[in-house]
Motif scaffolding. Structure first.
Motif, mmCIF file in Angstrom:
data_model
loop_
_atom_site.group_PDB
_atom_site.id
_atom_site.type_symbol
_atom_site.label_atom_id
_atom_site.label_comp_id
_atom_site.label_asym_id
_atom_site.label_seq_id
_atom_site.Cartn_x
_atom_site.Cartn_y
_atom_site.Cartn_z
ATOM 1 N N THR A 145 2.696 -7.857 -12.860
ATOM 2 C CA THR A 145 2.533 -8.765 -11.532
ATOM 3 C C THR A 145 1.511 -10.098 -12.079
ATOM 4 O O THR A 145 0.748 -9.763 -12.676
ATOM 5 C CB THR A 145 1.504 -8.037 -10.417
ATOM 6 O OG1 THR A 145 2.247 -6.874 -10.042
ATOM 7 C CG2 THR A 145 1.369 -8.806 -9.296
ATOM 8 N N GLN B 207 -2.250 -7.137 0.182
ATOM 9 C CA GLN B 207 -1.984 -5.987 -0.568
ATOM 10 C C GLN B 207 -0.747 -5.434 0.082
ATOM 11 O O GLN B 207 0.255 -5.018 -0.968
ATOM 12 C CB GLN B 207 -3.092 -4.922 -0.492
ATOM 13 C CG GLN B 207 -2.848 -3.884 -1.657
ATOM 14 C CD GLN B 207 -4.072 -3.030 -1.684
ATOM 15 O OE1 GLN B 207 -4.819 -2.959 -0.710
ATOM 16 N NE2 GLN B 207 -4.127 -2.065 -2.769
ATOM 17 N N GLN B 208 -0.525 -5.377 1.315
ATOM 18 C CA GLN B 208 0.802 -4.879 1.944
ATOM 19 C C GLN B 208 1.873 -5.635 1.492
ATOM 20 O O GLN B 208 2.985 -5.158 1.266
ATOM 21 C CB GLN B 208 0.545 -4.598 3.524
ATOM 22 C CG GLN B 208 -0.200 -3.576 4.030
ATOM 23 C CD GLN B 208 -0.757 -3.706 5.392
ATOM 24 O OE1 GLN B 208 -0.524 -4.608 6.104
ATOM 25 N NE2 GLN B 208 -1.221 -2.643 5.935
ATOM 26 N N LYS C 93 7.581 -9.660 -8.262
ATOM 27 C CA LYS C 93 6.297 -9.405 -9.126
ATOM 28 C C LYS C 93 5.540 -10.654 -9.286
ATOM 29 O O LYS C 93 4.480 -10.665 -10.180
ATOM 30 C CB LYS C 93 6.503 -8.907 -10.556
ATOM 31 C CG LYS C 93 6.973 -7.486 -10.433
ATOM 32 C CD LYS C 93 6.074 -6.519 -10.166
ATOM 33 C CE LYS C 93 6.391 -4.949 -10.272
ATOM 34 N NZ LYS C 93 5.155 -4.250 -9.995
ATOM 35 N N GLY D 201 -3.705 -2.033 -8.363
ATOM 36 C CA GLY D 201 -2.318 -2.479 -8.338
ATOM 37 C C GLY D 201 -1.371 -1.660 -8.881
ATOM 38 O O GLY D 201 -1.694 -0.803 -9.623
ATOM 39 N N LEU D 202 -0.438 -1.795 -8.169
ATOM 40 C CA LEU D 202 0.841 -0.675 -8.570
ATOM 41 C C LEU D 202 1.790 -1.366 -9.249
ATOM 42 O O LEU D 202 2.558 -2.274 -8.886
ATOM 43 C CB LEU D 202 1.717 -0.117 -7.289
ATOM 44 C CG LEU D 202 2.257 1.113 -7.423
ATOM 45 C CD1 LEU D 202 1.543 2.447 -7.809
ATOM 46 C CD2 LEU D 202 2.947 1.389 -5.909
ATOM 47 N N GLU D 203 1.973 -0.922 -10.776
ATOM 48 C CA GLU D 203 3.025 -1.561 -11.382
ATOM 49 C C GLU D 203 4.284 -0.798 -11.833
ATOM 50 O O GLU D 203 3.907 0.478 -11.683
ATOM 51 C CB GLU D 203 2.368 -1.997 -12.847
ATOM 52 C CG GLU D 203 1.497 -3.049 -12.738
ATOM 53 C CD GLU D 203 1.825 -4.362 -12.424
ATOM 54 O OE1 GLU D 203 3.141 -4.584 -13.110
ATOM 55 O OE2 GLU D 203 1.143 -5.262 -12.181
ATOM 56 N N SER D 204 5.447 -1.106 -11.705
ATOM 57 C CA SER D 204 6.585 -0.323 -11.810
ATOM 58 C C SER D 204 7.117 -0.301 -13.454
ATOM 59 O O SER D 204 7.048 -1.554 -13.978
ATOM 60 C CB SER D 204 7.754 -0.639 -11.220
ATOM 61 O OG SER D 204 7.522 -1.007 -9.680
ATOM 62 N N GLN E 200 3.062 -5.194 -1.696
ATOM 63 C CA GLN E 200 3.429 -4.006 -2.038
ATOM 64 C C GLN E 200 5.114 -3.962 -1.645
ATOM 65 O O GLN E 200 5.806 -3.349 -1.990
ATOM 66 C CB GLN E 200 2.757 -2.693 -1.450
ATOM 67 C CG GLN E 200 1.562 -2.452 -2.460
ATOM 68 C CD GLN E 200 0.645 -1.629 -1.687
ATOM 69 O OE1 GLN E 200 0.627 -1.012 -0.783
ATOM 70 N NE2 GLN E 200 -0.561 -1.135 -2.579
ATOM 71 N N GLN E 201 5.176 -4.803 -0.454
ATOM 72 C CA GLN E 201 6.431 -4.741 0.234
ATOM 73 C C GLN E 201 7.433 -5.350 -0.380
ATOM 74 O O GLN E 201 8.657 -5.472 -0.145
ATOM 75 C CB GLN E 201 6.316 -4.772 1.863
ATOM 76 C CG GLN E 201 5.668 -3.980 2.737
ATOM 77 C CD GLN E 201 5.257 -4.507 3.888
ATOM 78 O OE1 GLN E 201 5.373 -5.417 4.194
ATOM 79 N NE2 GLN E 201 4.507 -3.478 4.657
ATOM 80 N N ASN F 27 6.174 4.569 -11.170
ATOM 81 C CA ASN F 27 4.996 3.859 -10.809
ATOM 82 C C ASN F 27 3.848 3.902 -11.485
ATOM 83 O O ASN F 27 3.577 5.398 -11.712
ATOM 84 C CB ASN F 27 4.690 3.814 -9.327
ATOM 85 C CG ASN F 27 5.873 3.111 -8.413
ATOM 86 O OD1 ASN F 27 6.359 1.993 -8.958
ATOM 87 N ND2 ASN F 27 6.183 3.602 -7.293
#
Ligand SMILES: Nc1ncnc2c1ncn2[C@@H]1O[C@H](COP(=O)(O)OP(=O)(O)OP(=O)(O)O)[C@@H](O)[C@H]1O
Ligand SMILES: O=c1ccn([C@@H]2O[C@H](COP(=O)(O)O)[C@@H](O)[C@H]2O)c(=O)[nH]1
Ligand SMILES: [Mg+2]
Length: 220
Positions: free
Chosen positions: A11, A80-81, A89, A111-114, A84-85, A123
């Protein structure tokens, strides 16, 4: 056979700051168009809460009318929402962080990274997304006031009384955040008093390292 990690996206967050009327909302869509970022305007996310008559809507409306900064827990949750949606990135975050509390709250986000292994997406939880840099639109107070009074978009806070309050909050609370990032060598300052085209030439130079990229389509 050993699983092969062949692709990971991280991100990228750029904060876009500057006084009210400095041109953040004018230039962010141009950055989106040229460099494939997603534009998240904190003020617009808050305005959407007002319009959806959510439980915090009235409180946010009153803060906005007074030019005050909405508590971080509300704004950070909305940002944040939205992040995430998104399947992007790269984010430009417009008009945030407004104060030290905002800054600290955002930098503590988990943070959520893929990442992908053999074409499968996983994830990974990552802590603390730091901004890549801060794009700072520097503009004198008289010009800010002139622009806001001419904006004519029906905003509840575009009147001479609220402008005074917003400018005070900007100088007392937001400039220290810009100074903080400046002390870390992270501020890209733009002279925002010139024409939109001249300003955007400088903005383009700052973003030059981000070549436009094909967006990942999460529906496929
Ligand atoms: N370089 C410029 N020269 C003249 N007018 C400008 C320039 N940049 C923006 N404007 C105008 O000034 C007004 C304010 O610009 P904009 O909405 O982009 O500011 P902002 O930084 O997003 O303000 P706010 O923090 O209040 O949302 C708009 O009417 C816009 O068209
Ligand atoms: O992070 C934020 C962003 C905005 N606000 C409130 O909204 C208004 C308008 O914001 P603009 O960026 O000028 O559109 C601002 O004066 C604050 O009241 C906020 O609290 N926190
Ligand atoms: Mg704006």
């Amino acid at each position: 056979m050993e699983a092969k990690l062949f692709f990971q996206e991280t991100t990228v967050v750029v904060f876009v700051l500057g006084g009210p009327g400095s041109g953040k909302g004018t230039h962010c869509p141009k950055i989106v168009e040229h460099f494939g970022f997603t534009h998240l305007c904190a003020g617009d996310l808050l305005q959407a809460e007002i319009e959806s008559e959510s439980e915090n809507g009235t409180m946010i409306h009153n803060f906005k009318k007074e030019g005050k900064i909405v508590p971080s827990e509300i704004t950070v949750k909305l940002l944040q929402q939205a992040m995430q949606q998104s399947d992007n990135k790269r984010f430009i975050i417009d008009g945030f962080p407004r104060n030290e509390e905002n800054r600290a709250a955002f930098e503590n986000i988990v943070g959520l990274e893929s990442f992908y292994v053999n074409s499968k997406s996983y994830n990974l939880l990552l802590v603390k997304i730091k901004p890549e840099f801060v794009l700072f639109f520097d503009c004198p107070e008289e010009e800010l006031t002139r622009r806001i009074l001419n904006r004519n978009q029906g905003r509840v806070d575009d009147n001479i009384e609220t402008i005074g309050k917003r400018l005070k909050v900007y100088f007392e609370s937001t400039l220290p955040v810009i100074n903080y990032y400046n002390s870390k060598g992270k501020v890209q300052k733009i002279d925002a008093q010139r024409s939109v085209d001249e300003v955007f030439e400088d903005v383009k130079s700052v973003f030059a390292k981000f070549k436009p990229v094909a967006r990942v389509d999460s529906t496929k």
